[in-house]
Design a protein around this motif. Structure first.
Motif: not given
Length: 547
Positions: A115, A364, A401, A404, A411
């Motif tokens: 990120t 993000f 994702l 972030g 994730e």
């Protein structure tokens, strides 16, 4: 990008330092005054001849972890199948050590590397968020605005009191001393759906669970400091001040030992129908416990921002006779004041050094909002970051994702992909800012208490990641052999917490010089040479080379 010389980078690091600003939020984002190691950013890892990519078409790669790392995993009862490791020389993307390198893993907060690198590259290190004030109606000779004051946010991740006061003072500077109308919050930069994102776990009042918001104020967290006195009283101070907050204090200082976690002293925060919010404290507080600070994330974002803004407004002599609500800035409203956030380079420093989830989530969403058309959504941010990575030649096949920040069970990334991100960032125009944002082992951030008595102390920039069943490290080590290395290790296992010593041993081993260690410890190659084409196969097929 040609690596800069060590002296140039060190001088740049010294000249870029600014006097520390005194912040009420040191407990969230405390800055260390530690001295950086001689090469401020690891782009200057070695002499010119050592920086060259290996002249040989291939090098031996081992899947055998160093003995001390193996011992740490065995003590923690973590099997090798739960571990993913990549060690590479900076500037050479051929792994020297690779174990389960292409296996998708939960990265915890090491996902912030993706990120923050994407944000720095796409938005620019000097990017600033804008928080603006608009007014409609007339201002009378006494400075009273007979109309509404609108505050429009774009997701500033660090709108703490020390920053918001700038906007308040600029509004006063525009001639407004009183508001005889509504305080209206314009939060259209983020899609309304981003407010309904579920908390990571059941501890909904924990600051790490605070979600993103276009008008995020002080991380939406109240910090109560309890100070017992011999006379039996307990003083309670709170930051930030909220206009609607009242404290109901029934704590009593007592004798006896300081035992337990004092969880019973957490306040009960109750919003009343009148708009008043009461924080009630009750119980006995042992004197021997000394000062304690309790952080609680409560109220919704709009109530929290409005309360914080009005508290600062009244502290600076402003008056307010209206109500607060959400709404859009009307076309005819006039601009009154604009506050610019700290630069993105400063924001990324705080995100990575202190692993601030809420700031990462705001960044993000900002990426999606800027690269696409507002309102920002997670889907827009995911597409923007994936597009950036693909355009930079970085793999995205096994990158998943969600927000972030890494505060997620969904994730995923491979150790090989994170190593690619670190290599790319280190060779990019934002290398200095990015590397400097990572915690220095034994010195600051989330690594300040680790390996403080070992030679690697001060010689590595390492981002950590911690969730239940997850431990992760990723970053750079300036080794005693004159080279610098990219190191990534992800552990996904119910016993991951006990395996921290294995990660520390890996960092110590890399500092001692993995090239020499591998030469000495391997009588015979344990696997076929790894070439760049084989590395590409590892990216495409996580089962290949996995153990």
């Amino acid at each position: 990008m040609t690596p800069a010389s060590p002296s140039a980078l060190s001088e740049r690091s010294r000249s870029s330092r600014r006097p520390a600003r005194v912040s009420s939020y040191a407990r969230f984002l405390s800055r260390s005054t530690a001295v950086l190691f001689a090469c401020a950013a690891l782009v200057c890892a070695a002499p010119a001849e050592a920086r060259k990519k290996t002249e040989h078409p291939s090098v031996n790669v081992t899947t055998v972890l160093p003995p001390a790392v193996m011992a740490g995993l065995q003590r923690a009862h973590v099997p090798l199948s739960s571990v993913s490791v990549v060690v590479e020389k900076v500037g050479d993307r051929t792994p020297m050590l690779a174990l389960n390198a292409g296996k998708p893993m939960m990265p915890a907060s090491t996902m912030k590397l993706v990120t923050t690198y994407a944000g720095l590259s796409m938005l620019g290190a000097d990017y600033r968020w804008r928080t603006t004030a608009y007014a409609d109606g007339n201002i009378d000779p006494n400075g009273v605005l007979h109309g509404n004051l609108y505050i429009q946010g774009t997701g500033d991740p660090k709108l703490v009191p020390e920053e918001l006061i700038d906007l308040v003072q600029k509004i006063h500077g525009a001639g407004i001393t009183g508001i005889d109308g509504a305080l209206v919050l314009d939060k259209r930069f983020f899609d309304p759906s981003t407010r309904d994102l579920p908390a990571f776990d059941d501890d909904t009042e924990a600051p790490y669970n605070v979600g993103p918001d276009p008008l995020l104020y002080a991380f939406k967290s109240l910090s109560f400091t309890l100070t017992p006195s011999p006379d039996g009283s307990v003083a309670i101070d709170v930051l930030p001040a909220l206009a609607q907050l009242q404290i109901d204090n029934h704590l009593h200082a007592t004798g006896g030992p300081c035992r337990g976690t004092l969880n019973a002293l957490n306040p009960v925060v109750t919003p009343e129908a009148s708009g008043i919010v009461t924080a009630s404290f009750d119980g006995n507080y042992p004197l021997r416990c000394g000062d304690r600070t309790i952080n609680v994330a409560t109220l919704d974002h709009s109530a929290f921002f409005a309360g914080g803004f009005l508290a600062l407004w009244k502290q600076t002599g402003g008056t307010f006779n209206g109500t607060t609500r959400e709404g859009a800035v009307p076309v005819g409203a006039r601009l009154v004041a604009t506050h610019l956030s700290p630069t993105l380079s400063d924001i990324v420093h705080d995100i990575n050094k202190f692993s601030n989830n809420t700031m990462a989530r705001n960044l993000f969403l900002t990426i999606g909002g800027v690269e696409s058309k507002p309102p920002a959504t997670p889907a827009k941010s995911i597409r923007a970051i994936q597009s950036f990575m693909q355009g930079s030649g970085l793999p995205t096949q096994y990158l998943t994702l969600e927000n972030g920040s890494g505060l997620s069970r969904n994730e995923q990334v491979t150790a090989l992909s994170l190593a690619d991100v670190l290599q790319s960032a280190n060779a990019s125009p934002v290398a200095q800012v990015f590397v400097d944002s990572l915690p220095i082992v034994g010195v600051d951030g989330t690594m300040r208490h680790r390996l403080t008595r070992e030679p690697v102390n001060g010689n590595a920039h390492i981002k950590t990641g911690t969730l239940r069943d997850v431990r992760a490290i990723a970053g750079y080590v300036a080794s005693a052999d004159g080279f610098s290395y990219v190191v990534v290790s992800l552990i996904n296992d119910p016993r991951a917490e006990a395996a921290r010593a294995a990660h520390d041993s890996l960092l110590e081993w890399v500092y001692q010089g993995p090239q020499a260690a591998l030469t000495e410890s391997l009588a015979e190659p344990v696997s076929a040479p790894v070439t760049e084409p084989r590395r590409n196969k590892l990216r495409k097929n996580p089962k290949r080379g996995a153990h």
